[in-house]
Design an enzyme around this catalytic site. Structure first.
Site, PDB file in Angstrom:
ATOM      1  N   PHE A   1       0.579  -0.889   0.282  1.00  0.00           N
ATOM      2  CA  PHE A   1       0.045  -0.006   0.195  1.00  0.00           C
ATOM      3  C   PHE A   1       0.653   1.170   0.041  1.00  0.00           C
ATOM      4  O   PHE A   1       0.370   2.783   0.958  1.00  0.00           O
ATOM      5  CB  PHE A   1      -0.449   0.105   1.395  1.00  0.00           C
ATOM      6  CG  PHE A   1      -1.833  -1.272   1.690  1.00  0.00           C
ATOM      7  CD1 PHE A   1      -2.445  -1.878   0.855  1.00  0.00           C
ATOM      8  CD2 PHE A   1      -1.238  -1.938   2.690  1.00  0.00           C
ATOM      9  CE1 PHE A   1      -3.088  -3.171   0.600  1.00  0.00           C
ATOM     10  CE2 PHE A   1      -2.020  -3.416   2.849  1.00  0.00           C
ATOM     11  CZ  PHE A   1      -3.250  -3.837   1.847  1.00  0.00           C
TER      12      PHE A   1
ATOM     13  N   THR B   1      -2.196  -7.559  -6.001  1.00  0.00           N
ATOM     14  CA  THR B   1      -3.117  -7.065  -6.659  1.00  0.00           C
ATOM     15  C   THR B   1      -3.566  -7.846  -8.031  1.00  0.00           C
ATOM     16  O   THR B   1      -4.431  -6.979  -8.669  1.00  0.00           O
ATOM     17  CB  THR B   1      -2.877  -5.405  -7.636  1.00  0.00           C
ATOM     18  OG1 THR B   1      -1.138  -6.064  -8.114  1.00  0.00           O
ATOM     19  CG2 THR B   1      -2.093  -4.725  -6.331  1.00  0.00           C
TER      20      THR B   1
ATOM     21  N   PRO C   1     -10.365  -8.943 -15.005  1.00  0.00           N
ATOM     22  CA  PRO C   1     -11.680  -8.867 -14.399  1.00  0.00           C
ATOM     23  C   PRO C   1     -11.698  -8.820 -13.299  1.00  0.00           C
ATOM     24  O   PRO C   1     -12.183  -8.222 -12.372  1.00  0.00           O
ATOM     25  CB  PRO C   1     -12.378  -9.133 -15.357  1.00  0.00           C
ATOM     26  CG  PRO C   1     -12.371  -9.579 -16.977  1.00  0.00           C
ATOM     27  CD  PRO C   1     -10.298  -9.927 -16.394  1.00  0.00           C
TER      28      PRO C   1
ATOM     29  N   THR D   1      -9.382  -9.849 -10.482  1.00  0.00           N
ATOM     30  CA  THR D   1      -8.072  -9.777  -9.662  1.00  0.00           C
ATOM     31  C   THR D   1      -8.912  -7.773  -9.897  1.00  0.00           C
ATOM     32  O   THR D   1      -8.450  -7.374  -9.131  1.00  0.00           O
ATOM     33  CB  THR D   1      -7.246  -9.577 -10.257  1.00  0.00           C
ATOM     34  OG1 THR D   1      -6.694  -9.578 -11.870  1.00  0.00           O
ATOM     35  CG2 THR D   1      -6.992 -11.420  -9.872  1.00  0.00           C
TER      36      THR D   1
ATOM     37  N   GLU E   1      -5.550   2.065  -7.228  1.00  0.00           N
ATOM     38  CA  GLU E   1      -5.589   3.360  -5.820  1.00  0.00           C
ATOM     39  C   GLU E   1      -7.092   3.959  -6.098  1.00  0.00           C
ATOM     40  O   GLU E   1      -7.636   4.618  -5.632  1.00  0.00           O
ATOM     41  CB  GLU E   1      -4.756   4.149  -5.996  1.00  0.00           C
ATOM     42  CG  GLU E   1      -3.502   3.149  -5.400  1.00  0.00           C
ATOM     43  CD  GLU E   1      -2.363   4.209  -5.826  1.00  0.00           C
ATOM     44  OE1 GLU E   1      -2.061   4.484  -4.780  1.00  0.00           O
ATOM     45  OE2 GLU E   1      -1.800   3.632  -6.316  1.00  0.00           O
TER      46      GLU E   1
HETATM   47 MO1  MOS Z   1       0.547   3.391  -3.760  1.00  0.00          MO
HETATM   48  S1  MOS Z   1       0.205   4.396  -2.609  1.00  0.00           S
HETATM   49  O1  MOS Z   1       1.358   4.021  -4.815  1.00  0.00           O
HETATM   50  O2  MOS Z   1       2.730   2.480  -3.562  1.00  0.00           O
END
Ligand code: MOS
Length: 761
Positions: free
Chosen positions: A244, A472, A655, A657, A728
């Site tokens: 993150f 991700t 789609p 993930t 994000e």
């Molecule tokens: Mo993300 S906060 O751009 O690693």
């Protein structure tokens, strides 16, 4: 590179479960934290217990006497060993400018002041608690509260101070005005995989096993810290147990582990505790906002100003400055923005998922809702009226923008038409019902990437690049792309990521990975296709066919109604695997590929082309989020039974993930609105809720219906494959949607996050 990239659409966009799923659920996936080498010694950190001052004395006697203790690193024996490497936001690698164990000076609570190395983790920990530290303590300043923010010009990082027209006059003359302050709290990433590092030397060759979003940054940065050549360092992170943003820059721990391993002549492993993790890496700092909106009676914006204040450490100028986004979101002829940094006795903040948009969009999207209420206008209609296809600041067009399509799809799915706009008017027995909405958006960032693809005569492919899958779905998206362009089944593609011995890829941050790497994969596959096609046009079934029309599909070379098995075509150009290679540089201005992996920024050139400065246009993904909250009439308990988000982010490669990313992001938005806050003891500038028992996040029982709608969108300007990225996007705006729903339920406008039941009493 002017290769024509044509996707058949056979594999890209196919809904498949993540290809690394089985490895993960069976425990076969080896995370960097899992690495245990022969003869490993174990390290434990010692952290400062004051926020400002100096160490006056260190007494190691008792610690050294603990059975099994081998070595203790302190400033007395480590000073000068770690070279200062520039802070990542200024073009360097490190999460803070504070050099570890270089001085007696204490910059913040939880600063690393010693590292114990012992035969076992337990011995190292026991000894760490026996180190006696005397301090000369000074009074610390913890943050924004009770202190007049000090405006200060900050080193520009991905941000300008966008403005246009005369917002003050326009505000004075506006028919309808909003003038309000908002705030968001400090938050910590709290990835499940802790900040762990194992360093092992083989002669003068160092291997660093560390959970990372950027192995090339880790390799090059650690080399600089240790004063050795980058070729001597290898960084390994094939899996990442959550990041993150917290694992993008190098934290102070890594060089210390490397130094200890060198001194001992054996591998050293450090696992920082959950509590230590709160200051080992970065965090999202608290922010304050002053927003002024002016509109005419029809609801058209005439004036927008957004001033922000952000906390940083005394060591670093760091800001996220989300005004780059809030200034271009809606059509408005007069805009002013300004961001202030407030220095305090705190650890240096850094990226945390959607760094700029999460706090800044909360402020703007709350203010937009307040404006809708004042205008007695539906908040969706207010967005529709002020929608724009052009950046109002510099008049550049958006590459594509499907915000209103997202609102329409999400509103329909949510049943928004049934909303009674009167606050408190919708009830169900003991519960007040509130419906709210807000805009989500995130810039489309992209960077250069190098990829090698090999295709063997048995039809199996290997894709290699030093990108990362932070959970991700990158492995899956990359494999789908290779399967698409090589015309082979998904299970015949093997993807290798997260190792600096692979070709360089950018930091897995800013939601760029799918766009950057998949475009590079397409080019590397095209390299293979081209060679196969050229050879096939000379002999065999495809003889005489124009190589440009020959495609790889379903294990065959096909073109002009003729075909040939891939295997015979492969054998024609060699006996072993054929390798395709691509150094992909984005179509829009970007850092030269030769700098990739050397710096995050170089002389002010970001490694990523960012959405706000992508040549002749601006590029963003958009979404619309709708939530239902229920507030208990007596206890004021707040529940979120329903979330609906519709998102348009160009081509969606994987789609399933992608949807998971957006589901998780919406849920994180609930945390942001109602739960999360790093509590700070202001007397001593110390984080106090430093574990997952006290750091509040939603649990499964808090989350009910979450619906994600992927709105189709084609964009041929962002990159050849039209990918925008979704990592994000989803948690932007959720906090505002919830605050707006709380207003609708209760008539109470809460402008400071998180919203807790005591705010509604
Ligand atoms: Mo993300 S906060 O751009 O690693």
């Amino acid at each position: 590179m002017s290769v024509q990239i044509k996707a058949n659409g056979d594999m890209i966009g196919r809904a498949v479960p993540r290809i690394d799923g089985r490895l993960k659920v069976t425990g076969a996936a080896c995370y960097p934290s899992d690495v245990v080498l022969d003869d490993t010694a174990h390290a434990f950190l010692v952290m400062s217990t004051i926020a400002r001052g100096r160490i006056s004395a260190l007494d190691l006697t008792e610690a050294q006497a603990v059975d099994g203790v081998i070595d203790i690193l302190t400033y007395e024996n480590t000073k000068g060993k770690v070279h200062k490497v520039r802070f990542f936001a200024l073009g360097g690698y490190t999460s803070t400018s504070i050099v570890p164990l270089d001085t007696r000076k204490i910059w913040h609570d939880g600063q690393i002041i010693a590292m114990v190395v012992a035969e076992t983790f337990e011995a190292a920990r026991e000894a760490a608690y026996m180190i006696r530290v005397d301090y000369m303590e000074r009074r610390a300043v913890s943050g924004l509260d009770g202190r007049k923010p000090q405006p200060r010009a900050a080193a520009g990082f991905l941000s300008s101070e966008p403005g246009v027209g005369d917002p003050e006059t326009a505000y004075q003359e506006a028919d309808v005005k909003i003038d309000a302050y908002y705030s968001t709290p400090a938050q910590h990433h709290n990835a499940i995989e802790l900040y762990a590092t194992t360093c092992a030397w083989s002669g003068d060759q160092l291997t660093v096993y560390e959970s990372s979003q950027y192995v090339y940054g880790l390799k090059n940065g650690v080399a600089k810290q240790l004063g050795i050549r980058p070729e001597r360092v290898r960084a390994v992170s094939p899996f990442v147990g959550g990041a993150f943003g917290s694992k993008a820059a190098i934290t102070p721990r890594t060089a210390l582990v490397a130094i200890a391993a060198k001194r001992l002549g054996r591998p050293v492993k450090l696992v920082a505790t959950r509590q230590q993790g709160f200051t080992v890496s970065s965090y999202r700092a608290e922010t304050q906002h002053h927003i002024k909106l002016g509109a005419d009676r029809s609801g058209r914006l005439t004036s927008l100003s957004h001033e922000g204040w952000e906390i940083s450490s005394r060591a670093d100028d760091y800001k996220v400055a989300g005004t780059d986004t809030t200034s271009l979101l809606y059509a408005c002829p007069n805009v002013a923005t300004h961001v202030n940094i407030v220095h305090a006795d705190r650890s240096t903040p850094g990226f945390m998922r959607s760094p700029a948009e999460v706090p800044y969009m909360f402020a703007l999207e709350s203010a937009m809702d307040e404006l809708a209420v004042k205008l007695r206008m539906d908040p969706v209609e207010l967005r529709r009226l002020n929608d724009t296809q052009i950046d109002p600041i510099n008049q550049k067009p958006f590459s594509s923008r499907s915000l209103i399509a997202c609102y329409d799809r999400a509103a329909a799915a949510f049943g928004w038409a049934k909303r009674n706009p009167e606050p408190g008017s919708m009830q169900d027995r003991d519960w007040l019902i509130g419906w709210g909405c807000a805009t989500a958006c995130y810039p489309t960032n992209i960077g250069p990437a190098e990829v090698r693809v090999t295709l063997a005569p048995n039809g199996k492919a290997r894709v290699r690049t030093a990108g990362h899958d932070l959970g991700t779905g990158a492995y899956t998206a990359i494999a789908l792309t290779a399967a698409e362009f090589l015309g082979i089944p998904l299970e015949d593609v093997n993807v290798e990521l997260g190792d600096s011995s692979l070709p360089p890829a950018p930091v897995a941050g800013g939601s760029n990975a799918t766009a950057s790497i998949c475009n590079a994969v397409a080019h590397a596959c095209e390299d293979i296709r081209e060679r196969l096609a050229r050879a096939a046009s000379h002999e065999g079934a495809l003889r005489g066919v124009d190589p440009a029309v020959i495609r790889l599909r379903e294990g065959m070379l096909v073109g002009a109604d003729k075909s040939e098995p891939l295997k015979s075509a492969l054998l024609r150009i060699g006996f072993g695997p054929v390798e395709g290679h691509a150094k992909y540089t984005p179509e829009v201005a970007s850092v030269p590929i030769k700098l990739l992996g050397h710096t995050l920024l170089s002389k002010g050139i970001p490694v990523l082309t960012v959405g706000t400065s992508a040549g002749n246009h601006v590029q963003y993904a958009f979404g619309a989020e709708f939530v239902e909250v229920r507030v208990h009439k007596r206890t004021r308990e707040i529940r979120v039974p329903r979330l609906v988000g519709a998102f348009a982010a160009g081509r969606i490669v994987s789609p399933i993930t992608a949807r998971s990313q957006l589901l998780g992001a919406l849920i994180w938005g609930v945390a942001s609105a109602l739960h999360e806050e790093t509590e700070i003891d202001e007397r001593v500038a110390r984080y106090v809720n430093k574990d997952l028992a006290d750091y509040m996040i939603p649990v499964s029982a808090d989350i009910r219906d979450v619906e994600v709608i992927l709105v189709p969108e084609e964009d041929n300007k962002v990159n050849a494959l039209g990918i925008k990225g979704v990592g994000e996007l989803g948690n932007v705006g959720t906090n505002a949607a919830i605050a707006n729903a709380v207003y609708h339920a209760t008539g109470r406008r809460i402008r400071n996050l998180p919203i807790r039941m005591e705010d509604l009493l």
